[in-house]
Scaffold this active site. Structure first.
Site, PDB file in Angstrom:
ATOM      1  N   ASN A  10       7.785  -1.885   6.757  1.00  0.00           N
ATOM      2  CA  ASN A  10       6.706  -0.911   6.553  1.00  0.00           C
ATOM      3  C   ASN A  10       5.364  -1.625   6.601  1.00  0.00           C
ATOM      4  O   ASN A  10       4.999  -2.316   5.653  1.00  0.00           O
ATOM      5  CB  ASN A  10       6.927  -0.218   5.193  1.00  0.00           C
ATOM      6  CG  ASN A  10       5.806   0.745   4.857  1.00  0.00           C
ATOM      7  OD1 ASN A  10       4.995   1.098   5.715  1.00  0.00           O
ATOM      8  ND2 ASN A  10       5.750   1.181   3.599  1.00  0.00           N
ATOM      9  N   TRP A  11       4.648  -1.443   7.692  1.00  0.00           N
ATOM     10  CA  TRP A  11       3.379  -2.168   7.874  1.00  0.00           C
ATOM     11  C   TRP A  11       2.201  -1.508   7.167  1.00  0.00           C
ATOM     12  O   TRP A  11       1.103  -2.035   7.187  1.00  0.00           O
ATOM     13  CB  TRP A  11       3.090  -2.328   9.365  1.00  0.00           C
ATOM     14  CG  TRP A  11       3.732  -3.558   9.936  1.00  0.00           C
ATOM     15  CD1 TRP A  11       4.824  -4.214   9.449  1.00  0.00           C
ATOM     16  CD2 TRP A  11       3.307  -4.295  11.087  1.00  0.00           C
ATOM     17  NE1 TRP A  11       5.106  -5.302  10.225  1.00  0.00           N
ATOM     18  CE2 TRP A  11       4.195  -5.375  11.249  1.00  0.00           C
ATOM     19  CE3 TRP A  11       2.275  -4.141  12.010  1.00  0.00           C
ATOM     20  CZ2 TRP A  11       4.073  -6.301  12.283  1.00  0.00           C
ATOM     21  CZ3 TRP A  11       2.163  -5.062  13.052  1.00  0.00           C
ATOM     22  CH2 TRP A  11       3.047  -6.130  13.173  1.00  0.00           C
ATOM     23  N   LYS A  12       2.424  -0.315   6.626  1.00  0.00           N
ATOM     24  CA  LYS A  12       1.334   0.398   5.921  1.00  0.00           C
ATOM     25  C   LYS A  12       0.083   0.449   6.806  1.00  0.00           C
ATOM     26  O   LYS A  12       0.207   0.558   8.024  1.00  0.00           O
ATOM     27  CB  LYS A  12       1.056  -0.282   4.589  1.00  0.00           C
ATOM     28  CG  LYS A  12       2.345  -0.524   3.796  1.00  0.00           C
ATOM     29  CD  LYS A  12       2.108  -0.840   2.373  1.00  0.00           C
ATOM     30  CE  LYS A  12       3.460  -1.002   1.692  1.00  0.00           C
ATOM     31  NZ  LYS A  12       3.366  -1.022   0.254  1.00  0.00           N
ATOM     32  N   HIS A  21       6.852   8.268   0.436  1.00  0.00           N
ATOM     33  CA  HIS A  21       6.413   6.973  -0.101  1.00  0.00           C
ATOM     34  C   HIS A  21       5.455   7.211  -1.272  1.00  0.00           C
ATOM     35  O   HIS A  21       4.621   8.119  -1.224  1.00  0.00           O
ATOM     36  CB  HIS A  21       5.735   6.151   1.003  1.00  0.00           C
ATOM     37  CG  HIS A  21       5.587   4.709   0.608  1.00  0.00           C
ATOM     38  ND1 HIS A  21       4.637   4.291  -0.297  1.00  0.00           N
ATOM     39  CD2 HIS A  21       6.303   3.611   0.941  1.00  0.00           C
ATOM     40  CE1 HIS A  21       4.764   2.979  -0.480  1.00  0.00           C
ATOM     41  NE2 HIS A  21       5.774   2.550   0.266  1.00  0.00           N
ATOM     42  N   GLU A  51      12.571   2.816  -4.535  1.00  0.00           N
ATOM     43  CA  GLU A  51      11.387   1.974  -4.671  1.00  0.00           C
ATOM     44  C   GLU A  51      10.693   2.260  -5.994  1.00  0.00           C
ATOM     45  O   GLU A  51       9.892   3.210  -6.088  1.00  0.00           O
ATOM     46  CB  GLU A  51      10.399   2.276  -3.539  1.00  0.00           C
ATOM     47  CG  GLU A  51      10.925   2.009  -2.158  1.00  0.00           C
ATOM     48  CD  GLU A  51       9.790   1.632  -1.201  1.00  0.00           C
ATOM     49  OE1 GLU A  51       9.834   0.528  -0.680  1.00  0.00           O
ATOM     50  OE2 GLU A  51       8.871   2.433  -1.026  1.00  0.00           O
ATOM     51  N   GLY A  97       4.281  -3.925  -4.165  1.00  0.00           N
ATOM     52  CA  GLY A  97       3.082  -4.750  -4.019  1.00  0.00           C
ATOM     53  C   GLY A  97       2.690  -5.554  -5.241  1.00  0.00           C
ATOM     54  O   GLY A  97       1.607  -6.139  -5.276  1.00  0.00           O
ATOM     55  N   SER A 129       8.377  -5.349  -3.315  1.00  0.00           N
ATOM     56  CA  SER A 129       8.155  -6.797  -3.435  1.00  0.00           C
ATOM     57  C   SER A 129       9.301  -7.666  -2.935  1.00  0.00           C
ATOM     58  O   SER A 129       9.508  -8.765  -3.440  1.00  0.00           O
ATOM     59  CB  SER A 129       7.810  -7.160  -4.888  1.00  0.00           C
ATOM     60  OG  SER A 129       6.575  -6.606  -5.250  1.00  0.00           O
ATOM     61  N   GLY A 145       7.557  -4.215   2.615  1.00  0.00           N
ATOM     62  CA  GLY A 145       6.155  -3.955   2.935  1.00  0.00           C
ATOM     63  C   GLY A 145       5.470  -5.250   3.343  1.00  0.00           C
ATOM     64  O   GLY A 145       5.656  -5.760   4.451  1.00  0.00           O
ATOM     65  N   GLY A 146       4.691  -5.812   2.421  1.00  0.00           N
ATOM     66  CA  GLY A 146       3.865  -7.004   2.683  1.00  0.00           C
ATOM     67  C   GLY A 146       4.552  -8.082   3.510  1.00  0.00           C
ATOM     68  O   GLY A 146       4.007  -8.542   4.521  1.00  0.00           O
TER      69      GLY A 146
HETATM   70  P1  PGA Z   1       6.024  -4.269  -0.764  1.00  0.00           P
HETATM   71  O1  PGA Z   1       6.019  -2.751  -0.263  1.00  0.00           O
HETATM   72  O2  PGA Z   1       7.221  -4.937  -0.153  1.00  0.00           O
HETATM   73  O3  PGA Z   1       4.730  -4.836  -0.251  1.00  0.00           O
HETATM   74  O4  PGA Z   1       6.102  -4.229  -2.240  1.00  0.00           O
HETATM   75  C1  PGA Z   1       7.187  -2.004  -0.196  1.00  0.00           C
HETATM   76  C2  PGA Z   1       6.854  -0.585   0.175  1.00  0.00           C
HETATM   77  O5  PGA Z   1       5.818  -0.082  -0.244  1.00  0.00           O
HETATM   78  O6  PGA Z   1       7.564   0.067   0.911  1.00  0.00           O
END
Ligand code: PGA
Length: 248
Positions: free
Chosen positions: A11-13, A99, A168, A174, A209, A230-231
């Site tokens: 997930n690149w947001k 999300h 999640e 994050g 995370s 994500g990150g």
């Molecule tokens: P994160 O994000 O890995 O940066 O915590 C996960 C997500 O929001 O899907």
């Protein structure tokens, strides 16, 4: 180690532009050269990159997903939005819905349910995110919240649908904080017990995370079908490391 397929949703947001496309090469190479066929990587870039990702990844084993859609199946006066048909027409096969970063902007379970139904009509695979906030966790509302999110968001969904649930915890996204394995096992088992009543074909992921340093510990659970990342997923080396360590 079972033979089940593991999913890795990147997930690149709201990150990435055309320059980011070159990061895909490493991952394409990795999936081609790797003899392990038991994993799927699904990139979910911002809308602006869906078309480019789709073209570049067309001949690879990597899939593409959107990060959200508008619930209306038809074209309409919705400034700033795109719908499931538009996404599908780009060669995209997945969509992340529910999300927490969209739920805080006012997306309700009822609205997410409309999006789920619209996505399925357009033959997109739905990755439904559910999870409790820190406040809800402290108040011991987690199970109540998870159940409500599942029931309301999946209302009217055909029981033959392949449904992907990403657990999640909002407090984990994050933050670098992940639930301990006892807590995670408890919540994943709870989600499984609810989902398997209706959907035989279900896939349960964890997100929040996930990184190359903590993946082995989380993966010890051996309960999960994969991860929503994500990150760490914007860095191809980290993403590849996570995949590799899952199979160690
Ligand atoms: P994160 O994000 O890995 O940066 O915590 C996960 C997500 O929001 O899907």
């Amino acid at each position: 180690m079972t033979n089940k397929i593991r999913y890795f949703i990147a997930n690149w947001k709201m990150y990435g532009d055309l320059r980011s496309l070159k990061t895909l090469n490493k991952v394409i190479k990795f999936t081609r050269s790797n003899r392990n066929k038991r994993f799927r990587i699904i990139y979910c870039p911002p809308f602006t990159l869906l078309s480019s990702f789709s073209k570049i990844l067309k001949k690879s084993k990597i899939n593409v997903g959107a990060q959200n859609i508008h619930e209306d199946l038809n074209f309409g006066p919705h400034t700033g939005f795109i719908n499931s048909r538009m996404v599908k027409s780009l060669g995209v096969n997945y969509v992340i819905l529910g999300h927490s970063e969209n739920r805080v902007l006012g997306e309700t379970n009822i609205k997410i349910n409309k999006k789920v139904l619209s996505a399925l009509k357009s033959k997109l695979n739905v990755i439904l995110c559910i999870g409790e906030t820190l406040y809800e966790k402290r108040k011991k509302f987690t199970k109540k919240i998870l159940k409500k999110q599942l029931v309301q968001c999946l209302k009217g969904v055909n029981k033959k649908t392949k449904i992907i649930i990403a657990y999640e915890p909002v407090w984990s996204i994050g933050t670098g904080i992940v639930p301990n394995n006892v807590e995670l096992e408890n919540n994943i088992n709870f989600i499984k017990s609810l989902i398997k009543r209706k959907f035989k074909n279900h896939i349960i992921l964890y997100g929040g995370s996930v990184n190359p340093k903590n993946i082995e510990k989380i993966n010890q659970l051996n309960l999960l079908d994969g991860y929503l990342i994500g990150g760490a997923s914007q860095n191809s080396k980290k993403l590849i490391d996570i995949v590799k360590k899952t199979f160690n």
